[in-house]
Write an enzyme that holds these catalytic residues in place. Structure first.
Site, short mmCIF file in Angstrom:
data_model
loop_
_atom_site.label_atom_id
_atom_site.label_comp_id
_atom_site.label_asym_id
_atom_site.label_seq_id
_atom_site.Cartn_x
_atom_site.Cartn_y
_atom_site.Cartn_z
N LYS A 98 0.95 -1.23 0.00
CA LYS A 98 -0.10 0.05 0.06
C LYS A 98 0.92 1.08 0.08
O LYS A 98 1.99 1.24 0.65
CB LYS A 98 -0.80 0.03 1.41
CG LYS A 98 -1.97 -1.08 1.18
CD LYS A 98 -3.08 -0.88 2.34
CE LYS A 98 -4.25 -1.93 2.27
NZ LYS A 98 -3.98 -3.14 1.81
N ASP A 132 -1.88 -2.05 -4.17
CA ASP A 132 -2.86 -2.04 -3.74
C ASP A 132 -3.66 -0.75 -3.92
O ASP A 132 -2.85 0.28 -4.05
CB ASP A 132 -3.25 -2.51 -2.10
CG ASP A 132 -3.01 -3.91 -1.85
OD1 ASP A 132 -2.90 -4.51 -2.80
OD2 ASP A 132 -2.81 -4.13 -0.56
N ARG A 182 -5.36 -5.89 -10.96
CA ARG A 182 -6.21 -6.44 -10.08
C ARG A 182 -7.59 -5.84 -10.08
O ARG A 182 -7.62 -4.86 -9.62
CB ARG A 182 -5.84 -6.94 -8.71
CG ARG A 182 -6.55 -7.45 -7.79
CD ARG A 182 -6.23 -7.02 -6.54
NE ARG A 182 -5.10 -7.96 -6.03
CZ ARG A 182 -4.38 -7.51 -5.03
NH1 ARG A 182 -4.55 -6.47 -4.45
NH2 ARG A 182 -3.20 -8.07 -4.80
N HIS A 225 -14.94 -12.80 -3.86
CA HIS A 225 -15.51 -13.93 -3.52
C HIS A 225 -16.92 -14.30 -4.01
O HIS A 225 -17.63 -15.04 -3.37
CB HIS A 225 -15.34 -14.01 -2.12
CG HIS A 225 -14.23 -13.55 -1.37
ND1 HIS A 225 -13.87 -12.13 -1.27
CD2 HIS A 225 -12.97 -13.98 -1.33
CE1 HIS A 225 -12.81 -11.87 -0.77
NE2 HIS A 225 -12.00 -13.13 -0.64
N ARG A 286 -12.26 -3.58 7.87
CA ARG A 286 -12.79 -3.65 6.45
C ARG A 286 -13.38 -5.07 6.14
O ARG A 286 -14.37 -5.13 5.62
CB ARG A 286 -11.72 -3.12 5.25
CG ARG A 286 -11.27 -1.64 5.51
CD ARG A 286 -10.81 -1.30 4.16
NE ARG A 286 -9.52 -2.05 3.69
CZ ARG A 286 -8.22 -1.57 4.63
NH1 ARG A 286 -8.12 -0.52 5.31
NH2 ARG A 286 -6.92 -2.22 4.49
N ARG A 287 -12.57 -6.07 6.64
CA ARG A 287 -13.31 -7.46 6.37
C ARG A 287 -14.59 -7.55 6.95
O ARG A 287 -15.48 -8.28 6.70
CB ARG A 287 -12.23 -8.40 6.85
CG ARG A 287 -10.92 -8.39 6.37
CD ARG A 287 -10.74 -8.79 4.62
NE ARG A 287 -11.42 -7.66 3.90
CZ ARG A 287 -10.59 -6.70 3.51
NH1 ARG A 287 -9.34 -6.59 3.84
NH2 ARG A 287 -11.07 -5.89 2.27
P1 FDA Z 1 -19.20 -9.13 -1.97
O1 FDA Z 1 -18.58 -8.07 -1.02
O2 FDA Z 1 -20.37 -8.85 -2.67
O3 FDA Z 1 -19.20 -10.54 -1.24
C1 FDA Z 1 -19.54 -11.71 -2.01
C2 FDA Z 1 -19.56 -12.88 -1.17
O4 FDA Z 1 -18.17 -12.98 -0.62
C3 FDA Z 1 -20.42 -12.58 0.26
O5 FDA Z 1 -21.37 -12.77 0.13
C4 FDA Z 1 -19.58 -13.59 1.23
O6 FDA Z 1 -20.05 -14.83 0.96
C5 FDA Z 1 -18.23 -13.40 0.82
N1 FDA Z 1 -17.49 -12.52 1.43
C6 FDA Z 1 -16.87 -11.15 0.91
N2 FDA Z 1 -16.29 -10.43 2.03
C7 FDA Z 1 -16.21 -11.24 2.94
C8 FDA Z 1 -15.81 -11.25 4.30
N3 FDA Z 1 -14.90 -10.44 4.49
N4 FDA Z 1 -15.87 -12.20 5.30
C9 FDA Z 1 -16.70 -13.48 4.97
N5 FDA Z 1 -17.14 -13.48 3.63
C10 FDA Z 1 -17.21 -12.50 2.81
N6 FDA Z 1 -9.88 -3.57 -2.08
C11 FDA Z 1 -9.71 -2.27 -2.16
O7 FDA Z 1 -10.29 -1.38 -1.97
N7 FDA Z 1 -8.20 -2.23 -2.46
C12 FDA Z 1 -7.49 -3.10 -2.87
O8 FDA Z 1 -6.18 -3.13 -3.05
C13 FDA Z 1 -7.91 -4.56 -2.62
N8 FDA Z 1 -7.49 -5.69 -2.66
C14 FDA Z 1 -7.72 -6.83 -2.99
C15 FDA Z 1 -7.09 -8.17 -3.07
C16 FDA Z 1 -7.97 -9.24 -3.06
C17 FDA Z 1 -7.03 -10.29 -3.52
C18 FDA Z 1 -9.14 -9.27 -2.84
C19 FDA Z 1 -9.77 -10.65 -2.87
C20 FDA Z 1 -9.83 -8.33 -2.44
C21 FDA Z 1 -9.27 -6.99 -2.32
N9 FDA Z 1 -10.15 -6.09 -2.08
C22 FDA Z 1 -9.48 -4.58 -2.04
C23 FDA Z 1 -11.24 -6.07 -1.19
C24 FDA Z 1 -12.36 -5.80 -2.18
O9 FDA Z 1 -12.43 -4.49 -2.93
C25 FDA Z 1 -13.87 -6.40 -1.50
O10 FDA Z 1 -13.97 -5.34 -0.60
C26 FDA Z 1 -14.02 -7.55 -1.21
O11 FDA Z 1 -13.24 -8.58 -1.84
C27 FDA Z 1 -15.41 -7.97 -1.10
O12 FDA Z 1 -16.08 -8.05 -2.26
P2 FDA Z 1 -16.51 -9.43 -3.11
O13 FDA Z 1 -15.94 -9.16 -4.48
O14 FDA Z 1 -15.81 -10.59 -2.49
O15 FDA Z 1 -17.81 -9.30 -3.07
#
Ligand code: FDA
Length: 305
Positions: A98, A132, A182, A225, A286-287
């Site tokens: 970052k 990131d 990404r 995810h 954030r998670r």
């Molecule tokens: P969404 O939030 O719609 O979730 C879809 C499903 O995934 C949920 O219904 C649940 O099942 C599961 N899920 C998602 N998050 C979960 C959690 N915390 N705990 C449990 N289950 C969960 N963001 C950013 O702003 N800058 C960045 O540099 C990055 N880098 C990054 C790297 C990688 C490898 C990943 C996978 C993600 C990021 N992110 C990120 C985070 C990203 O922006 C986002 O906040 C999360 O991936 C959650 O979004 P989803 O696409 O998973 O969909």
């Protein structure tokens, strides 16, 4: 954005709470679900385990928003140590950084020089550095630092966020310079003036951007995810003869392990982002914000512990 999500993202930026949480041993135990450990050695164990399942990784040393140039120097030293360790231990892993961790809020020039050192070390080990993307106050400066590095190096990539209105234009421009991207949805609290407030619009934009990335003949990461985003990606790749080796899926440590395993079984490439370090508070919050149901899991464990 729901009220609970918005409240958790607000709390992620409260430093007082960070200090209290960081000292709590119960909190430390609970973070293990999302954070591989406090030390590089603990993260190594997690990465070996992922590699043994055919999953590649990206090391992330937690430490955003540092306040002094000497702290930023410490981060450069730690990343060089990670890159040496990956090489020595023959791990299948790159690194994610970052820019606020490398001094972006102190001086963009210091940040550029620090990031350059890491990218140069990575090149000497034939490794790769992913930058990131942080909140929208840093998008422009992060892209500027990336562009300067990209003009000199092939082994550096960037992240874009589907929730920002500007991202479609950014992706067009980034593809012109051959950037490895990404794609994620975006994890910060953003106002409606810069980001889609509704999940369905973010998802729609995510699919649109994925369709711009995949045919570009550049190796990109589809980071999500969300089963709907993953299905849309598989379908589009299948219909357009884009082979499984031409892109990878990416997920976060500890999230949707079931989905991680099924992608590997189906023959897709998967990289897992592995954070470690003691500055885990904002990452952890954030998670929680991404899935407010996680708060119940925390509270249950808190009262048990
Ligand atoms: P969404 O939030 O719609 O979730 C879809 C499903 O995934 C949920 O219904 C649940 O099942 C599961 N899920 C998602 N998050 C979960 C959690 N915390 N705990 C449990 N289950 C969960 N963001 C950013 O702003 N800058 C960045 O540099 C990055 N880098 C990054 C790297 C990688 C490898 C990943 C996978 C993600 C990021 N992110 C990120 C985070 C990203 O922006 C986002 O906040 C999360 O991936 C959650 O979004 P989803 O696409 O998973 O969909």
């Amino acid at each position: 954005m729901s009220l609970s999500k918005s409240a958790l993202l607000y709390l992620s930026r409260q430093e007082g709470l960070r200090d209290v949480a960081s000292r709590s041993s119960t909190f430390q135990k609970i973070t293990k679900r999302f954070v591989a450990g406090e030390t590089l050695e603990e993260a190594l164990g997690a990465i070996r385990d992922l590699n043994s399942k055919g999953i590649t990784a990206s090391f992330d040393h937690l430490g955003e928003s540092i306040k002094s140039a000497s702290e930023a120097d410490g981060e450069v030293t730690e990343y060089n140590r990670i890159l040496q360790t990956i090489d020595r231990e023959r791990l299948h892993s790159n690194v994610s950084v970052k820019l606020t961790q490398l001094g972006l809020d102190i001086d963009p020039e210091i940040c550029y020089q620090n990031t350059r050192k890491i990218v140069e070390t990575a090149r000497s080990f034939e490794n790769f550095v992913r930058i990131d993307m942080e909140d929208s106050a840093h998008t422009g400066t992060t892209l500027e630092v990336f562009r300067r590095l990209r003009a000199e190096f092939d082994n550096v990539g960037i992240v874009v966020q589907a929730y920002l209105y500007r991202t479609e234009k950014d992706v067009e421009d980034l593809l012109k310079i051959g950037a490895r991207i990404r794609l994620c949805k975006g994890a910060y609290k953003e106002p409606a003036s810069v980001a889609f407030p509704k999940k369905e619009d973010v998802d729609q934009n995510y699919v649109k951007l994925m369709k711009m990335l995949l045919p570009s003949n550049i190796y990109h990461g589809i980071a999500t995810h969300d089963p709907a985003m993953i299905e849309a990606t598989k379908k589009f790749a299948g219909e357009n003869n884009i082979g499984k080796g031409r892109f990878e899926f990416q997920m976060l440590f500890g999230i949707r392990r079931d989905l991680q395993e099924s992608l590997i079984k189906e023959g897709y490439g998967l990289r897992v982002y592995v954070p470690y370090g003691n500055a885990w508070y904002p990452y952890f919050m954030r998670r929680l914000a991404e899935r407010p149901a996680n708060v119940w899991f925390i509270l249950k464990n808190f009262f048990k512990g």
